[in-house]
Design an enzyme around this catalytic site. Structure first.
Site, mmCIF file in Angstrom:
data_model
loop_
_atom_site.group_PDB
_atom_site.id
_atom_site.type_symbol
_atom_site.label_atom_id
_atom_site.label_comp_id
_atom_site.label_asym_id
_atom_site.label_seq_id
_atom_site.Cartn_x
_atom_site.Cartn_y
_atom_site.Cartn_z
ATOM 1 N N THR A 9 -7.618 -31.119 -23.827
ATOM 2 C CA THR A 9 -6.438 -31.981 -23.704
ATOM 3 C C THR A 9 -5.569 -31.860 -24.937
ATOM 4 O O THR A 9 -6.056 -31.585 -26.032
ATOM 5 C CB THR A 9 -6.834 -33.461 -23.499
ATOM 6 O OG1 THR A 9 -5.657 -34.212 -23.176
ATOM 7 C CG2 THR A 9 -7.475 -34.073 -24.737
ATOM 8 N N ASN A 11 -3.397 -34.541 -25.055
ATOM 9 C CA ASN A 11 -2.990 -35.945 -25.017
ATOM 10 C C ASN A 11 -3.773 -36.703 -26.093
ATOM 11 O O ASN A 11 -4.983 -36.900 -25.992
ATOM 12 C CB ASN A 11 -3.271 -36.500 -23.604
ATOM 13 C CG ASN A 11 -2.882 -37.957 -23.461
ATOM 14 O OD1 ASN A 11 -3.024 -38.751 -24.380
ATOM 15 N ND2 ASN A 11 -2.404 -38.306 -22.280
ATOM 16 N N GLU A 12 -3.068 -37.110 -27.169
ATOM 17 C CA GLU A 12 -3.731 -37.767 -28.314
ATOM 18 C C GLU A 12 -4.386 -39.085 -27.905
ATOM 19 O O GLU A 12 -5.417 -39.474 -28.451
ATOM 20 C CB GLU A 12 -2.714 -38.025 -29.438
ATOM 21 C CG GLU A 12 -2.223 -36.757 -30.125
ATOM 22 C CD GLU A 12 -3.330 -36.008 -30.872
ATOM 23 O OE1 GLU A 12 -4.259 -36.669 -31.369
ATOM 24 O OE2 GLU A 12 -3.269 -34.771 -30.934
ATOM 25 N N ASP A 71 -9.185 -35.701 -15.852
ATOM 26 C CA ASP A 71 -7.948 -35.947 -15.119
ATOM 27 C C ASP A 71 -7.955 -37.407 -14.696
ATOM 28 O O ASP A 71 -8.996 -37.933 -14.287
ATOM 29 C CB ASP A 71 -7.828 -35.029 -13.908
ATOM 30 C CG ASP A 71 -6.381 -34.923 -13.446
ATOM 31 O OD1 ASP A 71 -5.486 -34.840 -14.309
ATOM 32 O OD2 ASP A 71 -6.129 -34.946 -12.227
ATOM 33 N N GLY A 154 0.588 -44.532 -22.162
ATOM 34 C CA GLY A 154 0.930 -44.439 -20.734
ATOM 35 C C GLY A 154 1.269 -45.790 -20.106
ATOM 36 O O GLY A 154 2.105 -46.539 -20.626
ATOM 37 N N ASP A 156 -0.534 -48.482 -19.909
ATOM 38 C CA ASP A 156 -1.306 -49.620 -20.425
ATOM 39 C C ASP A 156 -0.509 -50.933 -20.499
ATOM 40 O O ASP A 156 -1.070 -51.999 -20.219
ATOM 41 C CB ASP A 156 -1.904 -49.304 -21.806
ATOM 42 C CG ASP A 156 -3.148 -48.444 -21.706
ATOM 43 O OD1 ASP A 156 -3.705 -48.311 -20.595
ATOM 44 O OD2 ASP A 156 -3.573 -47.902 -22.751
HETATM 45 P P1 IMP Z 1 -3.251 -36.261 -16.586
HETATM 46 O O1 IMP Z 1 -4.683 -36.687 -16.482
HETATM 47 O O2 IMP Z 1 -2.983 -35.371 -17.732
HETATM 48 O O3 IMP Z 1 -2.705 -35.773 -15.268
HETATM 49 O O4 IMP Z 1 -2.410 -37.563 -16.953
HETATM 50 C C1 IMP Z 1 -2.701 -38.780 -16.362
HETATM 51 C C2 IMP Z 1 -1.589 -39.769 -16.607
HETATM 52 O O5 IMP Z 1 -2.018 -41.023 -16.041
HETATM 53 C C3 IMP Z 1 -1.341 -40.060 -18.077
HETATM 54 O O6 IMP Z 1 -0.363 -39.247 -18.642
HETATM 55 C C4 IMP Z 1 -0.881 -41.520 -18.027
HETATM 56 O O7 IMP Z 1 0.477 -41.559 -17.675
HETATM 57 C C5 IMP Z 1 -1.717 -42.078 -16.873
HETATM 58 N N1 IMP Z 1 -2.966 -42.653 -17.402
HETATM 59 C C6 IMP Z 1 -4.219 -42.162 -17.277
HETATM 60 N N2 IMP Z 1 -5.102 -42.928 -17.928
HETATM 61 C C7 IMP Z 1 -4.388 -43.901 -18.501
HETATM 62 C C8 IMP Z 1 -4.749 -44.993 -19.341
HETATM 63 O O8 IMP Z 1 -5.905 -45.191 -19.720
HETATM 64 N N3 IMP Z 1 -3.745 -45.783 -19.717
HETATM 65 C C9 IMP Z 1 -2.458 -45.599 -19.331
HETATM 66 N N4 IMP Z 1 -2.051 -44.601 -18.585
HETATM 67 C C10 IMP Z 1 -3.019 -43.741 -18.157
#
Ligand code: IMP
Length: 199
Positions: A9, A11-12, A71, A154, A156
């Site tokens: 990932t 995503n930090e 995911d 995201g 939250d």
């Molecule tokens: P992906 O798994 O990279 O497709 O991204 C999933 C997306 O769902 C994230 O970019 C967030 O927008 C949202 N998401 C997933 N988990 C969370 C969380 O724990 N909090 C807030 N948003 C989340």
């Protein structure tokens, strides 16, 4: 530390949560991109598990390290499960979290609380020399009328965790990491790693 795993990932927010959730199991988590630029893994799968596996396989094939793919998404019942698999791209590529939240709140304008039910879903895929495994975590809640709180990432600020009647962004990371979809999936993964993978 009892072992080390690599999460595929950039995503930090996800990386920080995975580190905090696995630390009590003495498992250290690093981003795969710290050791190898494996490029962007396209989320071409038709479900969370498929996408998580695509990421974990890419990590393992490129590095030979124990690799995790994750995911996740937010499923809103009133929107028939949207944005779901497309949560990261809701409203288009490169749309900020704030704009995604505004768009979601707009599509729920006037919808009463009892019809704003939603769930976060997280699927973790593990790929190592011994095989592949999938772990799934779900957290039920509902969508707030307006964003509240400033922790997390995201969606939250608009996801209300019913037992506390507060959003994940208000409850803070320690609380979220005890009850979230991600915590539920990663803790199952940790138990499997300790029982079956680390020797
Ligand atoms: P992906 O798994 O990279 O497709 O991204 C999933 C997306 O769902 C994230 O970019 C967030 O927008 C949202 N998401 C997933 N988990 C969370 C969380 O724990 N909090 C807030 N948003 C989340």
């Amino acid at each position: 530390m009892s072992g080390e795993v690599y999460l595929v990932t950039r995503n930090e927010g996800k990386l920080k949560e995975a580190k905090d959730i696995l630390a009590p199991f003495s498992i250290s988590v690093k981003s795969i991109y710290e050791i190898c630029d494996i490029g962007k893994v396209e989320e071409k799968g038709e479900n969370y598990a498929h996408n998580a596996l695509l990421k974990a396989r890419a990590g393992f094939i490129n590095t030979g390290k124990i690799s995790l793919g994750e995911d996740s998404g937010l499923e809103v019942d009133y929107l028939r499960g949207a944005p779901g698999l497309y949560s990261a791209r809701f409203g288009g590529e490169n749309v900020s979290s704030g704009d995604k939240i505004s768009l979601l709140l707009k599509s729920l304008q006037g919808v009463p609380q009892e019809e704003r039910t939603a769930r976060f879903v997280c699927v973790v895929a593990l790929v190592w020399e011994g095989g592949e495994e999938i772990f799934r975590g779900v957290c039920e809640g509902y969508i707030a009328e307006e964003p509240r709180g400033n922790t997390g990432f995201g969606y939250d600020p608009i996801f209300i965790f019913p037992p506390e009647v507060k959003t994940f962004a208000e409850l803070g990371s320690e609380f979220k990491n005890r009850y979230s979809h991600r915590s539920r999936a990663f803790r199952q993964c940790a138990e499997f790693l300790i029982g079956e993978v680390f020797h």
